[in-house]
Design a protein around this motif. Sequence first.
Motif, PDB file in Angstrom:
ATOM      1  N   UNK A  93       0.835  -1.204   0.000  1.00  0.00           N
ATOM      2  CA  UNK A  93       0.000   0.000   0.000  1.00  0.00           C
ATOM      3  C   UNK A  93       0.869   1.252   0.000  1.00  0.00           C
ATOM      4  N   UNK A  94       1.916   1.256   0.828  1.00  0.00           N
ATOM      5  CA  UNK A  94       2.785   2.432   0.953  1.00  0.00           C
ATOM      6  C   UNK A  94       3.569   2.727  -0.320  1.00  0.00           C
ATOM      7  N   UNK A  95       3.788   1.710  -1.154  1.00  0.00           N
ATOM      8  CA  UNK A  95       4.529   1.916  -2.397  1.00  0.00           C
ATOM      9  C   UNK A  95       3.845   2.943  -3.295  1.00  0.00           C
ATOM     10  N   UNK A  96       2.529   3.045  -3.166  1.00  0.00           N
ATOM     11  CA  UNK A  96       1.788   4.021  -3.956  1.00  0.00           C
ATOM     12  C   UNK A  96       2.149   5.463  -3.653  1.00  0.00           C
ATOM     13  N   UNK A  97       2.835   5.698  -2.526  1.00  0.00           N
ATOM     14  CA  UNK A  97       3.244   7.058  -2.157  1.00  0.00           C
ATOM     15  C   UNK A  97       4.665   7.383  -2.623  1.00  0.00           C
ATOM     16  N   UNK A  98       5.315   6.459  -3.327  1.00  0.00           N
ATOM     17  CA  UNK A  98       6.711   6.665  -3.741  1.00  0.00           C
ATOM     18  C   UNK A  98       6.856   7.919  -4.588  1.00  0.00           C
ATOM     19  N   UNK A  99       8.000   8.605  -4.392  1.00  0.00           N
ATOM     20  CA  UNK A  99       8.262   9.855  -5.114  1.00  0.00           C
ATOM     21  C   UNK A  99       9.481   9.775  -6.022  1.00  0.00           C
ATOM     22  N   UNK A 100      10.112   8.613  -6.103  1.00  0.00           N
ATOM     23  CA  UNK A 100      11.270   8.507  -6.972  1.00  0.00           C
ATOM     24  C   UNK A 100      12.034   7.221  -6.749  1.00  0.00           C
ATOM     25  N   UNK A 101      13.215   7.163  -7.302  1.00  0.00           N
ATOM     26  CA  UNK A 101      14.048   5.966  -7.282  1.00  0.00           C
ATOM     27  C   UNK A 101      14.336   5.489  -5.862  1.00  0.00           C
ATOM     28  N   UNK A 102      14.741   6.403  -4.963  1.00  0.00           N
ATOM     29  CA  UNK A 102      15.127   5.993  -3.614  1.00  0.00           C
ATOM     30  C   UNK A 102      13.938   5.428  -2.831  1.00  0.00           C
ATOM     31  N   UNK A 103      12.793   6.105  -2.889  1.00  0.00           N
ATOM     32  CA  UNK A 103      11.629   5.609  -2.140  1.00  0.00           C
ATOM     33  C   UNK A 103      11.143   4.275  -2.695  1.00  0.00           C
ATOM     34  N   UNK A 104      11.277   4.069  -4.001  1.00  0.00           N
ATOM     35  CA  UNK A 104      10.943   2.763  -4.571  1.00  0.00           C
ATOM     36  C   UNK A 104      11.878   1.682  -4.047  1.00  0.00           C
ATOM     37  N   UNK A 105      13.161   2.008  -3.934  1.00  0.00           N
ATOM     38  CA  UNK A 105      14.126   1.047  -3.385  1.00  0.00           C
ATOM     39  C   UNK A 105      13.745   0.633  -1.965  1.00  0.00           C
ATOM     40  N   UNK A 106      13.399   1.616  -1.135  1.00  0.00           N
ATOM     41  CA  UNK A 106      13.056   1.328   0.266  1.00  0.00           C
ATOM     42  C   UNK A 106      11.807   0.453   0.344  1.00  0.00           C
ATOM     43  N   UNK A 107      10.762   0.858  -0.365  1.00  0.00           N
ATOM     44  CA  UNK A 107       9.518   0.090  -0.333  1.00  0.00           C
ATOM     45  C   UNK A 107       9.718  -1.323  -0.887  1.00  0.00           C
ATOM     46  N   UNK A 108      10.485  -1.419  -1.955  1.00  0.00           N
ATOM     47  CA  UNK A 108      10.702  -2.733  -2.563  1.00  0.00           C
ATOM     48  C   UNK A 108      11.507  -3.631  -1.628  1.00  0.00           C
ATOM     49  N   UNK A 109      12.466  -3.056  -0.923  1.00  0.00           N
ATOM     50  CA  UNK A 109      13.244  -3.844   0.017  1.00  0.00           C
ATOM     51  C   UNK A 109      12.392  -4.363   1.165  1.00  0.00           C
ATOM     52  N   UNK A 110      11.552  -3.497   1.746  1.00  0.00           N
ATOM     53  CA  UNK A 110      10.680  -3.920   2.839  1.00  0.00           C
ATOM     54  C   UNK A 110       9.662  -4.957   2.364  1.00  0.00           C
ATOM     55  N   UNK A 111       9.145  -4.772   1.146  1.00  0.00           N
ATOM     56  CA  UNK A 111       8.195  -5.747   0.612  1.00  0.00           C
ATOM     57  C   UNK A 111       8.852  -7.116   0.472  1.00  0.00           C
ATOM     58  N   UNK A 112      10.064  -7.155  -0.056  1.00  0.00           N
ATOM     59  CA  UNK A 112      10.760  -8.421  -0.201  1.00  0.00           C
ATOM     60  C   UNK A 112      10.999  -9.101   1.140  1.00  0.00           C
ATOM     61  N   UNK A 113      11.387  -8.319   2.146  1.00  0.00           N
ATOM     62  CA  UNK A 113      11.667  -8.883   3.471  1.00  0.00           C
ATOM     63  C   UNK A 113      10.427  -9.551   4.060  1.00  0.00           C
ATOM     64  N   UNK A 114       9.299  -8.858   4.034  1.00  0.00           N
ATOM     65  CA  UNK A 114       8.096  -9.413   4.659  1.00  0.00           C
ATOM     66  C   UNK A 114       7.439 -10.496   3.802  1.00  0.00           C
ATOM     67  N   UNK A 115       7.499 -10.359   2.477  1.00  0.00           N
ATOM     68  CA  UNK A 115       6.910 -11.398   1.637  1.00  0.00           C
ATOM     69  C   UNK A 115       7.621 -12.737   1.789  1.00  0.00           C
ATOM     70  N   UNK A 116       8.896 -12.696   2.160  1.00  0.00           N
ATOM     71  CA  UNK A 116       9.658 -13.942   2.331  1.00  0.00           C
ATOM     72  C   UNK A 116       9.061 -14.829   3.403  1.00  0.00           C
ATOM     73  N   UNK A 117       8.378 -14.237   4.373  1.00  0.00           N
ATOM     74  CA  UNK A 117       7.792 -15.035   5.446  1.00  0.00           C
ATOM     75  C   UNK A 117       6.661 -15.929   5.002  1.00  0.00           C
TER      76      UNK A 117
END
Length: 439
Positions: A93-117
């Motif tokens: 949900x939070x990825x929809x608030x991304x404003x550029x390359x860096x925020x996409x990196x952060x959201x994508x990293x957190x998504x990968x971490x939690x999806x692994x569970x």
Amino acid sequence: MGERPQSESRRWWISVLLLLATMLNYMDRQTLATLSVRISQQFSLTQEQYGDIEFIFGVAFAIGALFFGVIADRCSVRWLYPAILALWSAVGFATGFSQGYFSLLVCRGLLGFFEAGHWPCALIVTQRILSQSDRGMGNSILQSGASLGAILTPLCVMQMLRLQDSQEAWRTPFFVIGAFGLVWILLWNWLVRGEDVRSSAQPRPDQMAESVDTADRTPIQHPAKSSSPIQSQPQQQWLLHLLQDKRFWALVVMVICINTAWQVMRAWLQKFLQEGRGYSEDTAFYFNSAYYIASDVGCLAAGAAMLILSRRGLSVHRSRIVTFLVCAGLAALTTVAAHLPAGWLFLAILLVVAAGLLGVFPCYYSLTQELSQRHMGRVTGLLSFAGWMASSPMQKLFGITVDRTGSFDLGIAIAGWTPMVGLLVFLMLWPSEKKTSSE
């Protein structure tokens, strides 16, 4: 009062619920890939930068696999599973608030971490609710949720984009799909009881009575009675014995190879179609759904093939190998697709590739469940860590190759052969049935 017995139908309904969890896992993951062309254009991303975003997702997924693999063995998946799903849905949900390359990196990293569970929890559930002979089909149902999610994502995204005529329209799918997780959590709490997913240290009566499959020679037993060193050794020694087991290393190579092929096609398919072959966005979206329908058919067909072959006299292990071989051969047809121009034959070959790429996964999952019952979460976490850490750099390498050559063809042609390489190494390392039975 005694515990209520778990009916056969309830076990399969829980398997369907796992399918829905995998579907949500992939919808949250696939939204970015579906919108990759739009987002890359708005934020002026190079192919390498897009590869970096997928690379970060993979590394975070690998770390999350280790973390949640340990946690899943120590905590009740009855409560851990919905908590993990809530967290990855929130990040999506939070990825929809991304404003550029860096925020996409952060959201994508957190998504990968939690999806692994999702995967340690899901495989623990299928191991505990299904018999050994039924797990191939159960794992196919579980894995088929990946293609179902990928089928629905572009269709849902396309409809949402049509409702908004603005440059920011790509944000809405992240909000809507991220909110779907709440529905699954309600269904899980309604359907699943504590005794359904109890610890393997306290198996259900039907698990304790499960007979040894003499054809396969890999029985699942109560940990206290098991003859397997990984099963019977004290907690602090299990890792040493696992690392000394050739079967573990055979599966390490296998998961690296199948994960590389699947993730490369997942991340780059839209760009390959739109930028590599000139298809329109709508056409690419529709084909994306068709691609994952084909992968779902391949996944379920692989599970059915393993079940049918084993019930017709082929050993459980050999039925898995034969099925994997056929699916790996289909996946290798990416080489043909990479040399074809846009057209019906090109698209048809990609559909066949899709069936093969996902069909290898239920075979792999069923093999991992032979390593350990008590430490299933840790084993799954270690294998997933290896698979993602080794395959994730391929995303960045793929992007660099496209930037330098101006073509997607070379990377696509090579990617489809990795499952076959994984199978060859697996056959060299995995003990033969004759040797296993003699031990």
